[in-house]
Design a protein around this motif. Structure first.
Motif, PDB file in Angstrom:
ATOM      1  N   ARG A 135      56.371  22.706  21.823  1.00  0.00           N
ATOM      2  CA  ARG A 135      55.108  22.239  21.249  1.00  0.00           C
ATOM      3  C   ARG A 135      54.511  23.228  20.256  1.00  0.00           C
ATOM      4  O   ARG A 135      53.514  22.932  19.623  1.00  0.00           O
ATOM      5  N   GLU A 187      37.078  16.574  13.236  1.00  0.00           N
ATOM      6  CA  GLU A 187      37.547  17.823  13.821  1.00  0.00           C
ATOM      7  C   GLU A 187      36.576  18.232  14.924  1.00  0.00           C
ATOM      8  O   GLU A 187      35.363  18.082  14.775  1.00  0.00           O
ATOM      9  N   PHE A 202      43.823  23.191  26.228  1.00  0.00           N
ATOM     10  CA  PHE A 202      44.273  22.582  24.980  1.00  0.00           C
ATOM     11  C   PHE A 202      45.312  21.494  25.197  1.00  0.00           C
ATOM     12  O   PHE A 202      45.393  20.539  24.413  1.00  0.00           O
ATOM     13  N   SER A 203      46.081  21.593  26.243  1.00  0.00           N
ATOM     14  CA  SER A 203      46.983  20.482  26.573  1.00  0.00           C
ATOM     15  C   SER A 203      46.174  19.221  26.833  1.00  0.00           C
ATOM     16  O   SER A 203      46.513  18.124  26.356  1.00  0.00           O
ATOM     17  N   LEU A 212      44.220  18.015  23.406  1.00  0.00           N
ATOM     18  CA  LEU A 212      45.088  17.357  22.432  1.00  0.00           C
ATOM     19  C   LEU A 212      45.476  15.954  22.893  1.00  0.00           C
ATOM     20  O   LEU A 212      45.633  15.033  22.079  1.00  0.00           O
ATOM     21  N   GLU A 213      45.619  15.784  24.194  1.00  0.00           N
ATOM     22  CA  GLU A 213      45.953  14.460  24.727  1.00  0.00           C
ATOM     23  C   GLU A 213      44.767  13.508  24.632  1.00  0.00           C
ATOM     24  O   GLU A 213      44.924  12.322  24.323  1.00  0.00           O
ATOM     25  N   GLU A 254      41.413  16.613  14.633  1.00  0.00           N
ATOM     26  CA  GLU A 254      41.878  17.993  14.533  1.00  0.00           C
ATOM     27  C   GLU A 254      41.199  18.823  15.613  1.00  0.00           C
ATOM     28  O   GLU A 254      39.972  18.904  15.669  1.00  0.00           O
ATOM     29  N   VAL A 255      41.996  19.424  16.454  1.00  0.00           N
ATOM     30  CA  VAL A 255      41.493  20.224  17.570  1.00  0.00           C
ATOM     31  C   VAL A 255      41.606  21.696  17.188  1.00  0.00           C
ATOM     32  O   VAL A 255      42.690  22.183  16.884  1.00  0.00           O
ATOM     33  N   GLY A 261      50.209  23.643  21.628  1.00  0.00           N
ATOM     34  CA  GLY A 261      50.313  22.693  20.529  1.00  0.00           C
ATOM     35  C   GLY A 261      49.185  22.743  19.527  1.00  0.00           C
ATOM     36  O   GLY A 261      49.176  21.975  18.567  1.00  0.00           O
ATOM     37  N   CYS A 262      48.223  23.644  19.706  1.00  0.00           N
ATOM     38  CA  CYS A 262      47.095  23.744  18.784  1.00  0.00           C
ATOM     39  C   CYS A 262      47.556  24.358  17.464  1.00  0.00           C
ATOM     40  O   CYS A 262      48.259  25.371  17.452  1.00  0.00           O
TER      41      CYS A 262
END
Length: 309
Positions: free
Chosen positions: A4, A177, A196-197, A200-201, A207-208, A230-231
């Protein structure tokens, strides 16, 4: 390597607003402009440059209109302003042609929000729902910031669901964002990965952005954890300038030059000139008349010795 992990990230420089606002001595407008121009030439395509808070609240930022009118950055640099409320937006729209993005903000902690803006979270959100809609109706990109997302010195751990619910509300109001701020440096890499997982989901198409402070020395470790989750969007401040006026002891943001150095050594592209940012941070030391706390100001970029036969 994490599957990721992004191979390219975006970095917004927040020093000219978030950093300067904590400086006790007034910085000359021409010095602010010179430093912002240097940051733009260093390849930072996003720079937060001004705030439309009341001048008596943050005198350091009272020259925001003059700064916006004087900066000379490349055409591909997006300038951001901070909007605290409806009145602030009214004032910002008087110079609508001078900036490209507007940020609105709330604290996830009730106590911090009251101390910061003298409103409850519900009162703040009621106003900002309308502000976000007005911003987007003007064709301005709207970013929302949630302070104390990872913990509050007054309330302790902030519930993840509360933070994500605020983020979803901002997205519904038009924010493209959402930034999550570790306002007083209470995050740790393990929780950042989980956070953050989940973010993002929960926020597809938004935009994170990760915004870490180095108050307890874990800023870069937290940035790495966010990257691995994944950020791909980060905020930082050259020279590690900044902090939070509420409460005392909340020191600066992670240093842009340290963040860029880490990413480049990992093979993650930023589009930023590391020597250029270091030069700007060193110039900021001269302007402020004191040493700043980033590591790269002292050490410079990593220079590998040439191979010898």
């Amino acid at each position: 390597m994490s599957t990721r992990r992004p191979q390219r990230v975006h970095i917004r420089e927040v020093g000219p607003r978030d950093g300067f606002q904590n400086e006790p001595e007034q910085i000359a407008t021409e010095d602010k402009v010179r430093l912002i121009n240097a940051l733009g030439r260093a390849g930072l395509h996003r720079i937060e440059v001004a705030s439309f808070v009341r001048p008596d609240v943050i005198p350091q930022l009272s020259d925001g209109v003059e700064v916006l009118s004087s900066v000379d950055v490349p055409d591909d640099v997006a300038l951001m302003v901070l909007i605290p409320n409806s009145k602030g937006l009214d004032n910002a729209l008087k110079v609508r042609d001078k900036f490209h993005e507007a940020a609105i903000f709330v604290s996830a902690s009730e106590t911090h929000n009251k101390k910061n803006v003298n409103r409850t979270i519900d009162e703040t959100m009621a106003d900002l729902d309308g502000v976000a809609k007005r911003i987007t109706s003007e064709g301005i990109r709207c970013a929302a910031v949630i302070a104390t997302s990872f913990g509050c010195p007054y309330e302790g751990r902030v519930d993840l669901e509360r933070v994500l619910s605020l983020a979803e509300r901002f997205a519904e109001a038009g924010a493209s964002e959402v930034g999550f701020g570790d306002t007083t440096g209470m995050a740790n890499p393990g929780y950042v990965s989980e956070f953050f997982s989940a973010a993002l989901e929960r926020l597809p198409g938004v935009e994170v952005t990760a915004h870490f402070h180095n108050t307890r020395g874990q800023g870069l470790a937290n940035a790495l954890a966010a990257l691995e989750a994944g950020c791909s969007s980060f905020e930082s401040s050259f020279g590690e300038l900044g902090g939070c006026p509420v409460p005392p002891g909340s020191t600066g943001n992670i240093a842009t030059e340290d963040l860029v150095s880490m990413f480049h050594e990992m093979g993650v592209e930023t589009g930023v000139s590391l020597p250029g940012v270091i030069d700007a941070a060193r110039e900021a030391q001269t302007v402020l008349g004191r040493k700043l706390t980033s590591h790269s100001i002292v050490a410079g970029p990593v220079e590998w010795a040439s191979a010898r036969s």
